[in-house]
Design a protein around this motif. Structure first.
Motif, PDB file in Angstrom:
ATOM      1  N   LYS A  97       3.910  -2.491 -10.401  1.00 36.47           N
ATOM      2  CA  LYS A  97       3.262  -2.300 -11.707  1.00 36.47           C
ATOM      3  C   LYS A  97       2.766  -0.869 -11.879  1.00 36.47           C
ATOM      4  CE  LYS A  97      -0.679  -4.133 -14.136  1.00 36.47           C
ATOM      5  NZ  LYS A  97      -1.851  -5.020 -14.023  1.00 36.47           N
ATOM      6  N   HIS A  98       2.260  -0.287 -10.802  1.00 38.79           N
ATOM      7  CA  HIS A  98       1.694   1.062 -10.893  1.00 38.79           C
ATOM      8  C   HIS A  98       2.705   2.134 -10.487  1.00 38.79           C
ATOM      9  CE1 HIS A  98      -2.426  -0.047 -11.849  1.00 38.79           C
ATOM     10  NE2 HIS A  98      -2.288  -1.063 -11.022  1.00 38.79           N
ATOM     11  N   ASN A  99       3.955   1.745 -10.357  1.00 41.12           N
ATOM     12  CA  ASN A  99       4.982   2.692  -9.930  1.00 41.12           C
ATOM     13  C   ASN A  99       4.624   3.426  -8.646  1.00 41.12           C
ATOM     14  OD1 ASN A  99       6.881   2.293 -12.066  1.00 41.12           O
ATOM     15  ND2 ASN A  99       5.440   3.353 -13.420  1.00 41.12           N
ATOM     16  N   ALA A 100       3.908   2.738  -7.775  1.00 37.12           N
ATOM     17  CA  ALA A 100       3.618   3.315  -6.464  1.00 37.12           C
ATOM     18  C   ALA A 100       4.770   2.966  -5.523  1.00 37.12           C
ATOM     19  CB  ALA A 100       2.294   2.774  -5.936  1.00 37.12           C
ATOM     20  N   MET A 101       4.709   3.433  -4.286  1.00 37.88           N
ATOM     21  CA  MET A 101       5.811   3.210  -3.366  1.00 37.88           C
ATOM     22  C   MET A 101       5.508   2.078  -2.389  1.00 37.88           C
ATOM     23  SD  MET A 101       6.805   7.148  -2.584  1.00 37.88           S
ATOM     24  CE  MET A 101       8.401   6.931  -1.777  1.00 37.88           C
ATOM     25  N   THR A 102       6.508   1.247  -2.147  1.00 38.99           N
ATOM     26  CA  THR A 102       6.362   0.204  -1.134  1.00 38.99           C
ATOM     27  C   THR A 102       6.454   0.841   0.254  1.00 38.99           C
ATOM     28  OG1 THR A 102       8.743  -0.151  -1.024  1.00 38.99           O
ATOM     29  CG2 THR A 102       7.511  -1.475  -2.632  1.00 38.99           C
ATOM     30  N   LEU A 103       6.101   0.060   1.250  1.00 41.45           N
ATOM     31  CA  LEU A 103       6.154   0.591   2.614  1.00 41.45           C
ATOM     32  C   LEU A 103       7.566   1.016   3.021  1.00 41.45           C
ATOM     33  CD1 LEU A 103       4.833   1.317   5.257  1.00 41.45           C
ATOM     34  CD2 LEU A 103       4.820  -1.096   5.883  1.00 41.45           C
ATOM     35  N   PRO A 104       8.595   0.199   2.765  1.00 45.90           N
ATOM     36  CA  PRO A 104       9.940   0.665   3.129  1.00 45.90           C
ATOM     37  C   PRO A 104      10.303   1.982   2.426  1.00 45.90           C
ATOM     38  CG  PRO A 104       9.973  -1.707   2.716  1.00 45.90           C
ATOM     39  CD  PRO A 104       8.608  -1.218   2.340  1.00 45.90           C
ATOM     40  N   GLN A 105       9.869   2.135   1.169  1.00 41.73           N
ATOM     41  CA  GLN A 105      10.145   3.393   0.465  1.00 41.73           C
ATOM     42  C   GLN A 105       9.384   4.565   1.092  1.00 41.73           C
ATOM     43  OE1 GLN A 105       8.983   1.998  -3.432  1.00 41.73           O
ATOM     44  NE2 GLN A 105      11.099   1.764  -4.128  1.00 41.73           N
ATOM     45  N   ILE A 107       8.573   4.816   4.197  1.00 40.08           N
ATOM     46  CA  ILE A 107       9.225   5.143   5.473  1.00 40.08           C
ATOM     47  C   ILE A 107      10.479   5.978   5.218  1.00 40.08           C
ATOM     48  CG2 ILE A 107      10.399   4.163   7.502  1.00 40.08           C
ATOM     49  CD1 ILE A 107       8.454   1.785   7.328  1.00 40.08           C
ATOM     50  N   GLU A 108      11.225   5.595   4.189  1.00 39.84           N
ATOM     51  CA  GLU A 108      12.409   6.374   3.818  1.00 39.84           C
ATOM     52  C   GLU A 108      12.032   7.807   3.463  1.00 39.84           C
ATOM     53  OE1 GLU A 108      15.012   3.563   1.429  1.00 39.84           O
ATOM     54  OE2 GLU A 108      15.515   5.538   0.561  1.00 39.84           O
ATOM     55  N   MET A 109      10.955   7.939   2.695  1.00 35.51           N
ATOM     56  CA  MET A 109      10.490   9.269   2.313  1.00 35.51           C
ATOM     57  C   MET A 109      10.087  10.084   3.550  1.00 35.51           C
ATOM     58  SD  MET A 109       7.279  10.343  -0.050  1.00 35.51           S
ATOM     59  CE  MET A 109       7.484  11.521  -1.386  1.00 35.51           C
ATOM     60  N   ALA A 110       9.463   9.414   4.490  1.00 31.28           N
ATOM     61  CA  ALA A 110       9.052  10.100   5.722  1.00 31.28           C
ATOM     62  C   ALA A 110      10.277  10.638   6.457  1.00 31.28           C
ATOM     63  CB  ALA A 110       8.265   9.152   6.622  1.00 31.28           C
ATOM     64  N   GLU A 111      11.339   9.818   6.472  1.00 36.57           N
ATOM     65  CA  GLU A 111      12.567  10.276   7.135  1.00 36.57           C
ATOM     66  C   GLU A 111      13.145  11.493   6.409  1.00 36.57           C
ATOM     67  OE1 GLU A 111      14.542   6.403   7.068  1.00 36.57           O
ATOM     68  OE2 GLU A 111      14.503   6.394   9.268  1.00 36.57           O
ATOM     69  N   GLU A 112      13.106  11.438   5.084  1.00 37.38           N
ATOM     70  CA  GLU A 112      13.636  12.570   4.304  1.00 37.38           C
ATOM     71  C   GLU A 112      12.825  13.840   4.500  1.00 37.38           C
ATOM     72  OE1 GLU A 112      13.857  11.143   0.295  1.00 37.38           O
ATOM     73  OE2 GLU A 112      15.346   9.626   0.861  1.00 37.38           O
TER      74      GLU A 112
END
Lengths: 159, 159, 159
Positions: A97-105, A107-112
Motif C-alpha cells: 500500500k505504501h509502495n515500500a519494499m518487501t524483504l526479498p526486494q 535483499i535483491e537491492m542489497a545484492e545490486e
C-alpha cells in the motif's frame, strides 16, 4: 585502512521485521557509500535460504531444523504480533500500500549495491544448512572475518 | 587511550542461542587481542548464575523472579524453536556432534582469556539477584563503567 | 566533526524492559556529556505514543495495528516472563521498591537532558501512526538522518 566508511550488521534474528530493519539500514549505508557487510548467523541464515525443494542428505536433527525453519525471507514471521502468520500478511499488505519494499526486494537491492552478504559457516553446520540451500553469490566465513570487518567499522550493529 | 582494540557487548538477552553468539564473538575478539567486556544486564545476568541451591533471604517478588529465571547458562532456553525445552536439547546435541562448544564451555573459555565479565548492579537489584548466586571472579558495575569501556570501543554490540 | 562523544541507539523493540535498557544507557551517556540520539522504529515507536483517545481517520489495517499495539511506554509488555501482563506489574513493583525509574520517567529525563528522540517516518507509515499520536517535541526523520548521526558515533547500538 580504507578511507571509506564502513557498516557491519550481524543478522542473528530470523524475524521478518528485524531482517527488514537490517536490510533497510544496510541499503541506506550503501547508498551513502559505506562498505557494508551483513553477517548472517543462527536464525538470520534463513533470510538467505532458497525457496526450493532440494534433495540433500541430512541427519535427523538437521532434517528437523530444516523443516521447522522458514525457507527464505518471504516465509519468515514477525517478532511481534505474528498471530500465527497473519501478522506478516498484514505487514506485506501495508508495504504494498505504501509502495515500500518487501524483504526479498530489499535483499535483491542489497545484492545490486554490492553489499557483502556472508553466511556464518559455524552456525550453518549447527543448523544443518548446506551451501546449495542458500542464495548464490554470497560469501562464507566465520567470526574472525566478521571481526576483521567490524573492528574498522563506523557503525556495527547486532540485530 | 590504549593501543589495543576494544570490544564491548551488552548481554541483555537470557536466551541460550543469543548468549552463545555473544560469547563466540567475545572469545573471537579476545583471540584477536582485543580487550573485551561483556556487561550482563536484565535476563543476561542468568548466564552468570550458579546452579546451586542457596539459602538467601529474599522478598516475595525476588523469590518469584529467582524461581522463574533459569539458574545458569545450561538452563537457558532458545529465542526461537524452544518447544518447551526440547529446542535447547536439539542444539546441545548438534553442538556435541559438531565438536562445537556449549555455552558453559564458552563462558569458561572467556574467563581463561581474561574477558571482563561484568554484572549490572542496578538490574541485579531489580531482579533480586545476590552476588553469592553469581559466578566467582566477575566484576560488579553500573552503566557508567560500561560507557567508559564502550566509548573507546571499536566494536560495541547489544545482544 | 564535533569534539563531543556521540551515542546513537536504534530502538526497534516494543518491550518495556528493552526500552528501559535503551533509555538507561541513553541517559547515562547524556550525563557523560555525549550527544545522544534514540531513533525509534517499528515497535519502538510505541514508547512515544500518547495514552489518549484520538479521533484520527485511518484505514482498516492501520486501525488494527493501532488497537493491538501498546499506547505508550507504560502499556508495554516484557520480552521475557510477561505472563499476560503480570510481569510488567512485578517489574514496576520492584522499580518502586528500589527507588529506580520507570520507563515513562526515564523518557521524561531523556527529554530534560536534550536527548534527540526521533521517530522513523517510514515505519510510522507502515504501522499507520500519525504525528498527533506521538509525544510532542520529538523529531521525525528517516534512515539517512540516523546514519548521519551514527557514522560519527562512538557507541551505536540496536536494541
Amino acid at each position: 585502512m580504507s578511507e571509506k566508511k564502513r557498516t557491519t550488521i550481524v543478522l542473528f534474528s530470523g524475524d521478518y521485521d528485524k531482517a527488514m530493519a537490517a536490510y533497510i539500514i544496510a541499503n541506506g549505508a550503501a547508498a551513502y557509500d559505506h562498505e557494508v557487510t551483513i553477517f548472517h548467523t543462527f536464525w538470520g541464515l534463513n533470510a538467505l535460504r532458497k525457496d526450493e525443494k532440494l534433495m540433500i542428505k541430512k541427519g535427523f536433527l538437521e532434517k528437523v531444523f530444516g523443516k521447522m525453519m522458514p525457507k527464505g525471507a518471504d516465509k519468515m514471521g514477525l517478532s511481534k504480533m505474528n498471530f500465527a502468520g497473519f501478522g506478516p500478511k498484514m505487514i506485506k499488505n501495508v508495504i504494498k500500500k505504501h509502495n515500500a519494499m518487501t524483504l526479498p526486494q530489499l535483499i535483491e537491492m542489497a545484492e545490486e549495491q554490492d553489499i557483502k552478504l556472508v553466511a556464518c559457516t559455524m552456525t550453518m553446520d549447527l543448523l544443518g544448512l548446506k551451501q546449495e540451500e542458500l542464495l548464490d553469490n554470497i560469501e562464507y566465513a566465520g567470526v574472525a572475518a566478521y571481526l576483521g570487518d567490524a573492528e574498522d567499522g563506523n557503525v556495527n550493529l547486532f540485530i
